[in-house]
Design a protein around this motif. Structure first.
Motif, PDB file in Angstrom:
ATOM      1  N   GLN A   9      36.881  36.732  35.909  1.00  0.00           N
ATOM      2  CA  GLN A   9      36.677  37.966  36.655  1.00  0.00           C
ATOM      3  C   GLN A   9      37.699  38.044  37.789  1.00  0.00           C
ATOM      4  O   GLN A   9      38.351  37.060  38.132  1.00  0.00           O
ATOM      5  CB  GLN A   9      35.241  38.022  37.205  1.00  0.00           C
ATOM      6  CG  GLN A   9      34.179  38.130  36.114  1.00  0.00           C
ATOM      7  CD  GLN A   9      32.778  38.238  36.694  1.00  0.00           C
ATOM      8  OE1 GLN A   9      32.325  37.369  37.435  1.00  0.00           O
ATOM      9  NE2 GLN A   9      32.091  39.316  36.360  1.00  0.00           N
ATOM     10  N   HIS A  32      39.026  32.040  37.600  1.00  0.00           N
ATOM     11  CA  HIS A  32      38.951  33.445  37.971  1.00  0.00           C
ATOM     12  C   HIS A  32      40.232  33.902  38.678  1.00  0.00           C
ATOM     13  O   HIS A  32      41.055  33.081  39.106  1.00  0.00           O
ATOM     14  CB  HIS A  32      37.740  33.697  38.869  1.00  0.00           C
ATOM     15  CG  HIS A  32      36.435  33.442  38.189  1.00  0.00           C
ATOM     16  ND1 HIS A  32      35.922  34.280  37.224  1.00  0.00           N
ATOM     17  CD2 HIS A  32      35.539  32.426  38.319  1.00  0.00           C
ATOM     18  CE1 HIS A  32      34.763  33.809  36.792  1.00  0.00           C
ATOM     19  NE2 HIS A  32      34.510  32.674  37.447  1.00  0.00           N
ATOM     20  N   ASP A 171      35.663  42.899  40.193  1.00  0.00           N
ATOM     21  CA  ASP A 171      34.305  42.611  39.729  1.00  0.00           C
ATOM     22  C   ASP A 171      33.386  42.205  40.880  1.00  0.00           C
ATOM     23  O   ASP A 171      32.164  42.249  40.746  1.00  0.00           O
ATOM     24  CB  ASP A 171      34.347  41.492  38.690  1.00  0.00           C
ATOM     25  CG  ASP A 171      35.133  41.892  37.455  1.00  0.00           C
ATOM     26  OD1 ASP A 171      34.683  42.816  36.752  1.00  0.00           O
ATOM     27  OD2 ASP A 171      36.200  41.305  37.204  1.00  0.00           O
TER      28      ASP A 171
END
Length: 351
Positions: A9, A32, A171
């Motif tokens: 994300q 991430h 996100d």
């Protein structure tokens, strides 16, 4: 899908102090993507170092301790960035500079980053900066749902020259700023109302900091000016802490002092201009240290959010459904270690 299997994300992290950089490093290590937004010219926050013609000053955090094994482990990954500072000479002084109590507890090692306090965060941030993950001189003015994908977030920002920009497609948004700044940003988001009251309970005191240089102390045959100790806590109504910068490892030898005002005095004089605050603190410095010489260099810094008086009482806030998180030293206290633990535990909650 388990947390270990979660697809990568993209998180926006607001603030590049030690909490924000720790959080970012941990998320990147977990696979991430992060984009860090920092309103200043460099990473560091109050892990700050200011240069001068006479040498540098740690005008924010003066030193740090390391008690949490996770913090110790992190420091061991970059051993060249930190050295122990022998603080055996630290004393508690009264208004006249008389010693009234022994120094800081000897069981706590006192560490400083080298060559300046800023170096630890800068060193940890280097890979992130090299990867294009940090937007410097970029102040976030609003967080809001993404205009195209409402389940994601977008940030409205403003650069130093007033240029405005929108960054989208996040996100999650993680705030690693002083509490007051986090509070202000969260107020722009309808989804963060449950946290507002919690943040309003946090109390953080300001601090005026004075920086002085005495190059005349380097003259042949002249020993160091003033007292024999290198750092001291003080009960003087204007001063809470004094430190001889040149006594720290990896620093320049010219006699330099950093003086931090008491929280009460700083609050009372929060709106003073710099020359007025400097004059008052210089007078108090002379009273405590006995140094009457005229400094060749005088500078100051007003920190609006310096020392946590009443912390949040938990290491972080995280709402997985909304994709919002908050961290910072003020969640747990005021130590560098508190900032590290807060940023780390927020990242671990996210992943």
């Amino acid at each position: 899908m388990s947390s270990a299997q979660r697809a990568p994300q993209h998180f926006a992290i607001i603030g590049a102090g030690i909490a924000g950089i720790t959080c970012a490093r941990t998320l990147v290590q977990a696979g991430h993507q992060v984009t860090i937004f920092e309103k200043s010219r460099s990473a560091g926050g109050r892990m700050a170092t200011r240069g001068s013609a006479f040498g540098s000053f740690d005008h924010g955090v003066q030193y740090f301790t390391a008690r949490d094994p996770r913090f110790l482990q992190a420091l061991e990954t970059t051993p060249k960035l930190c050295k122990r500072w022998s603080a055996n000479s630290v004393q508690v002084l009264d208004e006249l500079g008389h010693v009234t109590a022994p120094g800081l507890p000897s069981h706590d090692a006192h560490w400083v980053a080298v060559p300046g306090m800023k170096s630890l965060v800068s060193g940890w941030a280097e890979p992130l900066e090299a990867g294009g993950c940090i937007e410097l001189q970029t102040r976030v003015v609003r967080i809001e749902p993404d205009a195209v994908k409402p389940r994601q977030w977008q940030l409205r920002t403003e650069s130093l020259d007033g240029t405005q920009h929108v960054f989208s497609g996040f996100d999650g948004v993680l705030l690693a700023t002083p509490c007051a700044q986090a509070h202000k940003l969260l107020q722009t988001s309808e989804q963060s109302k449950p946290w507002i009251k919690q943040l309003e309970q946090v109390k953080v005191a300001p601090c005026w900091t004075l920086m002085l240089a005495f190059p005349q102390a380097m003259q042949p045959g002249l020993s160091a000016l003033g007292p024999q100790w290198n750092a001291a806590r003080s009960t003087h109504h204007r001063i809470a802490w004094l430190a001889r910068e040149s006594s720290k490892p990896g620093r320049e030898p010219i006699e330099r002092w950093t003086v931090q005002a008491s929280a009460a005095w700083s609050q009372e004089h929060i709106h003073d201009d710099a020359p007025r605050a400097e004059a008052k603190l210089l007078k108090a410095f002379s009273e405590v240290t006995g140094i009457r010489a005229e400094p060749a260099h005088v500078d100051s810094q007003r920190w609006l959010y310096a020392k946590t008086v009443k912390p949040l009482g938990k290491s972080h806030l995280w709402d997985a459904k909304k994709g919002l998180g908050v961290c910072g030293d003020w969640c747990l206290g005021h130590r560098v270690e508190d900032a590290f633990v807060s940023g780390l535990e927020l990242a671990l909650a996210v992943v």
